[in-house]
Design an enzyme around this catalytic site. Structure first.
Site, PDB file in Angstrom:
ATOM      1  N   LYS A  85       0.833  -1.210   0.000  1.00 13.90           N
ATOM      2  CA  LYS A  85       0.000   0.000   0.000  1.00 13.90           C
ATOM      3  C   LYS A  85       0.865   1.257   0.000  1.00 13.90           C
ATOM      4  CE  LYS A  85      -3.762  -2.330   2.503  1.00 13.90           C
ATOM      5  NZ  LYS A  85      -3.051  -3.605   2.802  1.00 13.90           N
TER       6      LYS A  85
ATOM      7  N   ILE B  32       5.062  10.899  -1.334  1.00 16.21           N
ATOM      8  CA  ILE B  32       5.284  11.808  -2.447  1.00 16.21           C
ATOM      9  C   ILE B  32       5.860  10.999  -3.608  1.00 16.21           C
ATOM     10  CG2 ILE B  32       5.596  13.800  -0.929  1.00 16.21           C
ATOM     11  CD1 ILE B  32       8.612  13.561  -1.401  1.00 16.21           C
TER      12      ILE B  32
END
Length: 229
Positions: free
Chosen positions: A62, A66
């Site tokens: 998961k 950024i």
């Protein structure tokens, strides 16, 4: 039933337990793929084990950061040659999702990127508590549009939203966690469904953890086969 993919959640850091799961889930009647998550991957021997693992597997990390940090994380996985699926979180945004999909094309053309939507442990009340104004259905549908636009190969959502997603996206991998056999304990899941009902909602595959891995695994697999017949 070989067209029905079962992903087995190998949620333990114990190598002996992992080997027992992998040894006992084999059957010619179902396509079964192991899914390794954070618990195993972050464990002392997990990463080394996956480097040497010879069959297809799903790495459920998961990824959510950024874009540049997310890309570096994906690049660090390029030695895991048999990793067939990897998860990224829709919360990372369109640019992150696009960047990760482009990176996987460079390092492993067979690696499928799955965008994770709302975790199956959450419900409408949970979303409201963390500041969302949309319902689960509304938010999952919005996230699905971003995942699809990014070029990712599929989506991870609960089976309760799968029918809605399939209606809009005909040719898309839809993988559903939060799967329980009839009568099994829900544990920490909020949005659940049985395997048979999930496949009725036209999902591509289901994730099953404790319903298969707790107790007698071979008997659990047989029970699953009987359930799907």
């Amino acid at each position: 039933m070989r067209n029905k993919t079962i992903f087995v959640a190998c949620d333990t850091s114990n190598l002996n337990q992992i080997n027992q799961i992998l040894k006992n889930i084999n059957t010619k009647k179902l396509k079964i793929v192991p899914k390794f998550g954070l618990q195993f991957f972050y464990s002392k021997n997990g990463r080394k084990f996956l480097e040497k693992y010879k069959s297809d597997f799903w790495l459920d990390l998961k990824i959510n950061d950024i874009p540049q940090t997310a890309l570096s994380a994906v690049d660090s996985l390029k030695d895991l040659k048999n990793c067939k699926y990897i998860t990224v979180h829709a919360n990372g945004g369109l640019e992150m999702l696009k960047a990760i999909k482009n990176k996987t094309k460079q390092i492993n053309k067979n690696l499928k990127v799955l965008g994770v939507t709302i975790l199956t442990s959450l419900n409408n009340k949970s979303l409201k508590e963390i500041g969302h104004t949309k319902t689960v259905d509304q938010l999952v549908l919005k996230q699905a549009s971003i995942i699809k636009k990014s070029g990712c190969d599929g989506i991870v959502c609960s089976a309760q939203e799968a029918k809605m997603i399939r209606k809009k996206y005909k040719n898309f991998l839809i993988i559903t966690p939060g799967i329980r056999m009839p009568g099994d304990n829900l544990n920490d899941q909020a949005r659940v469904m049985t395997p048979k009902n999930a496949f009725k909602n036209k999902v591509s595959g289901v994730v099953i953890g404790r319903s298969l891995t707790k107790g007698n695994i071979k008997n659990n697999v047989k029970r699953l086969i009987d359930h799907l017949n």
